[in-house]
Write a protein that holds these residues in place. Structure first.
Motif, short mmCIF file in Angstrom:
data_model
loop_
_atom_site.label_atom_id
_atom_site.label_comp_id
_atom_site.label_asym_id
_atom_site.label_seq_id
_atom_site.Cartn_x
_atom_site.Cartn_y
_atom_site.Cartn_z
N ILE A 53 -10.74 35.81 8.32
CA ILE A 53 -10.29 36.35 9.61
C ILE A 53 -8.76 36.25 9.70
CG2 ILE A 53 -10.35 36.04 12.12
CD1 ILE A 53 -12.96 37.09 11.30
N GLY A 54 -8.20 35.14 9.21
CA GLY A 54 -6.75 34.96 9.24
C GLY A 54 -6.02 36.01 8.43
N GLU A 55 -6.51 36.29 7.23
CA GLU A 55 -5.90 37.33 6.40
C GLU A 55 -6.01 38.69 7.07
OE1 GLU A 55 -6.54 36.56 1.75
OE2 GLU A 55 -8.38 36.24 2.92
N LEU A 56 -7.17 38.94 7.63
CA LEU A 56 -7.39 40.22 8.31
C LEU A 56 -6.47 40.34 9.52
CD1 LEU A 56 -9.05 42.82 8.32
CD2 LEU A 56 -10.83 41.60 9.59
N ALA A 57 -6.33 39.28 10.29
CA ALA A 57 -5.43 39.28 11.45
C ALA A 57 -4.00 39.59 11.02
CB ALA A 57 -5.50 37.93 12.17
N ASN A 58 -3.56 38.99 9.91
CA ASN A 58 -2.21 39.24 9.41
C ASN A 58 -2.03 40.70 9.01
OD1 ASN A 58 -1.40 36.59 9.78
ND2 ASN A 58 -1.85 35.99 7.67
N ARG A 59 -3.02 41.26 8.36
CA ARG A 59 -2.93 42.65 7.89
C ARG A 59 -2.95 43.64 9.06
NH1 ARG A 59 -2.96 42.95 2.39
NH2 ARG A 59 -3.89 41.20 1.31
N LEU A 60 -3.65 43.26 10.13
CA LEU A 60 -3.74 44.12 11.31
C LEU A 60 -2.61 43.86 12.30
CD1 LEU A 60 -7.59 43.87 11.97
CD2 LEU A 60 -6.36 45.84 11.03
N TYR A 61 -1.83 42.80 12.06
CA TYR A 61 -0.77 42.38 12.99
C TYR A 61 -1.34 42.09 14.37
CZ TYR A 61 2.20 44.17 9.27
OH TYR A 61 2.80 44.41 8.05
N LEU A 62 -2.46 41.37 14.38
CA LEU A 62 -3.13 41.03 15.63
C LEU A 62 -3.36 39.52 15.70
CD1 LEU A 62 -5.90 43.79 15.73
CD2 LEU A 62 -3.81 43.72 17.10
N ALA A 63 -3.63 39.05 16.90
CA ALA A 63 -3.97 37.65 17.10
C ALA A 63 -5.32 37.37 16.45
CB ALA A 63 -4.03 37.32 18.59
N HIS A 64 -5.49 36.13 16.05
CA HIS A 64 -6.74 35.68 15.43
C HIS A 64 -7.93 35.97 16.35
CE1 HIS A 64 -9.64 32.86 13.64
NE2 HIS A 64 -8.89 32.91 12.55
N SER A 65 -7.76 35.70 17.64
CA SER A 65 -8.85 35.90 18.59
C SER A 65 -9.22 37.38 18.74
CB SER A 65 -8.49 35.32 19.96
OG SER A 65 -7.31 35.94 20.46
N THR A 66 -8.23 38.25 18.74
CA THR A 66 -8.48 39.69 18.84
C THR A 66 -9.21 40.18 17.59
OG1 THR A 66 -6.46 39.94 20.15
CG2 THR A 66 -7.40 41.95 19.17
N THR A 67 -8.79 39.67 16.44
CA THR A 67 -9.42 40.05 15.18
C THR A 67 -10.86 39.57 15.14
OG1 THR A 67 -7.27 39.96 14.11
CG2 THR A 67 -9.20 39.96 12.67
N THR A 68 -11.10 38.37 15.65
CA THR A 68 -12.47 37.85 15.73
C THR A 68 -13.34 38.77 16.57
OG1 THR A 68 -11.71 35.57 15.41
CG2 THR A 68 -13.88 35.87 16.44
N ASP A 69 -12.81 39.25 17.68
CA ASP A 69 -13.56 40.19 18.53
C ASP A 69 -13.90 41.48 17.78
OD1 ASP A 69 -13.39 38.40 20.65
OD2 ASP A 69 -11.75 39.47 21.64
N ILE A 70 -12.96 41.97 16.98
CA ILE A 70 -13.19 43.18 16.20
C ILE A 70 -14.29 42.94 15.17
CG2 ILE A 70 -12.15 44.70 14.45
CD1 ILE A 70 -9.50 44.39 16.06
N VAL A 71 -14.21 41.81 14.48
CA VAL A 71 -15.23 41.48 13.47
C VAL A 71 -16.59 41.28 14.14
CG1 VAL A 71 -15.94 39.78 11.75
CG2 VAL A 71 -13.58 40.59 11.80
N ASP A 72 -16.61 40.66 15.32
CA ASP A 72 -17.86 40.49 16.06
C ASP A 72 -18.54 41.85 16.29
OD1 ASP A 72 -17.52 37.74 16.26
OD2 ASP A 72 -16.82 37.80 18.35
N LYS A 73 -17.75 42.81 16.74
CA LYS A 73 -18.28 44.15 17.02
C LYS A 73 -18.80 44.81 15.73
CE LYS A 73 -18.36 48.17 19.34
NZ LYS A 73 -19.41 48.71 20.01
N LEU A 74 -18.01 44.71 14.67
CA LEU A 74 -18.44 45.30 13.40
C LEU A 74 -19.68 44.60 12.85
CD1 LEU A 74 -14.96 45.84 11.69
CD2 LEU A 74 -16.49 47.61 12.57
N GLU A 75 -19.75 43.30 13.04
CA GLU A 75 -20.92 42.55 12.56
C GLU A 75 -22.16 42.91 13.38
OE1 GLU A 75 -21.81 38.08 10.99
OE2 GLU A 75 -20.80 38.24 12.93
N SER A 76 -22.00 43.08 14.68
CA SER A 76 -23.16 43.43 15.51
C SER A 76 -23.69 44.82 15.18
CB SER A 76 -22.82 43.31 17.00
OG SER A 76 -21.93 44.33 17.40
N GLY A 77 -22.82 45.68 14.64
CA GLY A 77 -23.25 47.01 14.22
C GLY A 77 -23.71 47.06 12.78
N ASN A 78 -23.76 45.90 12.12
CA ASN A 78 -24.18 45.78 10.73
C ASN A 78 -23.26 46.49 9.74
OD1 ASN A 78 -26.53 44.20 11.25
ND2 ASN A 78 -27.50 46.06 12.04
#
Length: 147
Positions: A53-78
């Motif tokens: 998540i940290g690497e992804l947050a850095n690549r997206l230039y987003l906060a860790h918490s925002t990136t976690t929300d994005i991953v949550d949504k992608l994970e819930s959609g499989n």
């Protein structure tokens, strides 16, 4: 070497073409309930399967918490899944699911179709030189970026 006017024209053309290709390909996302930002995250996961998540947050230039929300949504959609690292159980790695790979492939296919349409009226000489010229420009951009 190009003069300033020619360089500005090239920059504008590349920017507009990239935008048109991106927007056209992302039409697919309407069928999957994925936002453009979620798709960018999905692409990064596809490029580096097992990204944190940290690497992804850095690549997206987003906060860790925002990136976690994005991953949550992608994970819930499989589209992606989370797994604990075998090497370090504290690390959570994000990996691509088949559904995520399918969406990326659909977008790429749509982009390829669009590029075929916008280049179909090029002359024979233009069709021959365009791939090689673009490849050379890409190599130079990567060389200068990673020097």
């Amino acid at each position: 070497m190009y003069d300033e006017h020619e360089t500005k024209s090239i920059e504008k053309s590349l920017r507009y073409i990239a935008s048109h290709v991106r927007v056209n390909g992302r039409e697919i996302l309407k069928h999957h309930d994925i936002s453009p930002l979620q798709f960018v995250a999905l692409q990064w996961v596809g490029d580096k399967d097992g990204i944190t998540i940290g690497e992804l947050a850095n690549r997206l230039y987003l906060a860790h918490s925002t990136t976690t929300d994005i991953v949550d949504k992608l994970e819930s959609g499989n589209y992606v899944r989370r797994d604990r690292s075998d090497k370090d159980k504290r690390l959570v790695l994000v990996s691509m699911e088949d559904k995520g790979k399918e969406v990326i492939q659909q977008v790429i296919d749509k982009r390829i179709d669009y590029i075929a349409k916008i280049t179909k009226n090029l002359g024979e000489d233009e069709r021959k030189i365009l791939p090689a010229a673009l490849e050379h420009v890409l190599e130079e951009s990567e060389r200068l970026t990673y020097e």
